[in-house]
Scaffold this motif. Sequence first.
Motif, short mmCIF file in Angstrom:
data_model
loop_
_atom_site.label_atom_id
_atom_site.label_comp_id
_atom_site.label_asym_id
_atom_site.label_seq_id
_atom_site.Cartn_x
_atom_site.Cartn_y
_atom_site.Cartn_z
N THR A 51 0.84 -1.19 0.00
CA THR A 51 0.00 0.00 0.00
C THR A 51 0.88 1.24 0.00
N SER A 52 0.32 2.32 -0.54
CA SER A 52 1.05 3.58 -0.63
C SER A 52 1.09 4.31 0.72
N SER A 53 0.15 3.99 1.60
CA SER A 53 0.10 4.61 2.92
C SER A 53 -0.28 3.53 3.93
N ALA A 54 -0.68 3.94 5.13
CA ALA A 54 -1.05 2.99 6.18
C ALA A 54 -2.55 3.09 6.45
N PRO A 55 -3.39 2.45 5.64
CA PRO A 55 -4.83 2.56 5.83
C PRO A 55 -5.39 1.70 6.95
N TYR A 56 -4.67 0.66 7.32
CA TYR A 56 -5.17 -0.26 8.34
C TYR A 56 -4.69 0.15 9.72
N GLN A 57 -5.30 -0.42 10.75
CA GLN A 57 -4.96 -0.11 12.14
C GLN A 57 -3.78 -0.96 12.59
N GLY A 58 -2.71 -0.33 12.99
CA GLY A 58 -1.56 -1.02 13.58
C GLY A 58 -1.20 -2.32 12.90
N ASP A 59 -1.27 -3.42 13.66
CA ASP A 59 -0.97 -4.75 13.13
C ASP A 59 -2.26 -5.52 12.88
N GLU A 60 -3.21 -4.88 12.24
CA GLU A 60 -4.53 -5.45 11.98
C GLU A 60 -4.45 -6.66 11.04
N GLU A 61 -5.29 -7.64 11.32
CA GLU A 61 -5.39 -8.81 10.44
C GLU A 61 -6.16 -8.39 9.19
N VAL A 62 -5.69 -8.86 8.03
CA VAL A 62 -6.30 -8.51 6.75
C VAL A 62 -6.70 -9.79 6.04
N GLN A 81 -1.42 -21.84 2.06
CA GLN A 81 -2.78 -21.80 2.58
C GLN A 81 -3.75 -21.97 1.41
N THR A 82 -4.96 -22.32 1.74
CA THR A 82 -5.98 -22.39 0.69
C THR A 82 -6.57 -21.00 0.48
N ASN A 83 -7.20 -20.80 -0.66
CA ASN A 83 -7.76 -19.51 -1.00
C ASN A 83 -8.87 -19.09 -0.05
N ASN A 84 -9.55 -20.04 0.58
CA ASN A 84 -10.66 -19.72 1.48
C ASN A 84 -10.20 -19.07 2.78
N SER A 85 -8.94 -19.20 3.12
CA SER A 85 -8.48 -18.67 4.41
C SER A 85 -7.20 -17.85 4.26
N LEU A 86 -7.02 -17.15 3.15
CA LEU A 86 -5.83 -16.32 3.01
C LEU A 86 -5.94 -15.14 3.97
N ARG A 87 -4.93 -14.98 4.81
CA ARG A 87 -4.89 -13.91 5.79
C ARG A 87 -3.46 -13.41 5.91
N THR A 88 -3.35 -12.16 6.27
CA THR A 88 -2.04 -11.59 6.55
C THR A 88 -2.23 -10.53 7.63
N LYS A 89 -1.16 -9.93 8.07
CA LYS A 89 -1.24 -8.84 9.04
C LYS A 89 -0.62 -7.60 8.43
N ALA A 90 -1.31 -6.49 8.62
CA ALA A 90 -0.73 -5.21 8.23
C ALA A 90 0.35 -4.87 9.24
N VAL A 91 1.46 -4.38 8.78
CA VAL A 91 2.55 -4.00 9.66
C VAL A 91 2.54 -2.49 9.78
N ASN A 92 2.25 -2.01 10.98
CA ASN A 92 2.10 -0.57 11.24
C ASN A 92 1.08 0.05 10.28
N GLY A 93 0.04 -0.71 9.95
CA GLY A 93 -1.02 -0.21 9.10
C GLY A 93 -0.79 -0.39 7.61
N LYS A 94 0.42 -0.78 7.22
CA LYS A 94 0.74 -0.94 5.80
C LYS A 94 0.64 -2.40 5.38
N LEU A 95 0.32 -2.57 4.11
CA LEU A 95 0.19 -3.90 3.54
C LEU A 95 1.47 -4.25 2.79
N MET A 96 1.99 -5.46 2.99
CA MET A 96 3.13 -5.98 2.23
C MET A 96 2.96 -7.49 2.17
N VAL A 97 2.28 -7.95 1.09
CA VAL A 97 1.89 -9.34 0.99
C VAL A 97 2.47 -9.99 -0.26
N PRO A 98 3.40 -10.93 -0.10
CA PRO A 98 3.86 -11.69 -1.26
C PRO A 98 2.85 -12.79 -1.60
#
Length: 182
Positions: A51-62, A81-98
């Motif tokens: 993400t270009s900025s930090a839209p999420y809250q802290g270390d929010e689950e996405v 993981q399977t597609n039905n349960s893909l989850r990640t955590k925003a780090v300091n509100g930012k997204l960085m998901v490979p």
Amino acid sequence: MKTTIIRAVAALSLAAAALLVPATANAYTDPAVVTATPAVVAPGGQTTFTTSSAPYQGDEEVLISVTGVNANGVTLASVVQTNNSLRTKAVNGKLMVPVKLPANATGTYNLTFTGTKSGIVLRSTITVAGSSSTPAKGGLAITGFDAGSTAGLWIAGGGLVVAGGAVAVGVLVRRRRAATNA
């Protein structure tokens, strides 16, 4: 005669208002833009969404939702993981998901990232190399008309507003003349 002029002014006003309604759809802006690097990926390849900025809250689950051909084969690159349960955590509100595509990936994949606490929804698109579609730039889905194709409508709407104003001025002048002649 008065009724005809009033009806004409009302019809022109409604037409002008109808042309201005689509402008409200452009008022929404995404809280952030999700960028895929690279935006075009080979089958079985990997891309990273940021993400270009930090839209999420802290270390929010996405939560991540993927739509496309063989989408159930899409995994997070770091964890299988399977597609039905893909989850990640925003780090300091930012997204960085490979994200890793399956070996049989084809076409375009639409990804939706939803914050579990904030409810913020971001979208992005990637294209598999060799597919006929082109990648989107992320953000809102592209729907409707672009600004270039609606220029004629805006010009016509402006003309209607000017014509309505001219009719209204004509009505006022006629009423004043009638009142002074009576």
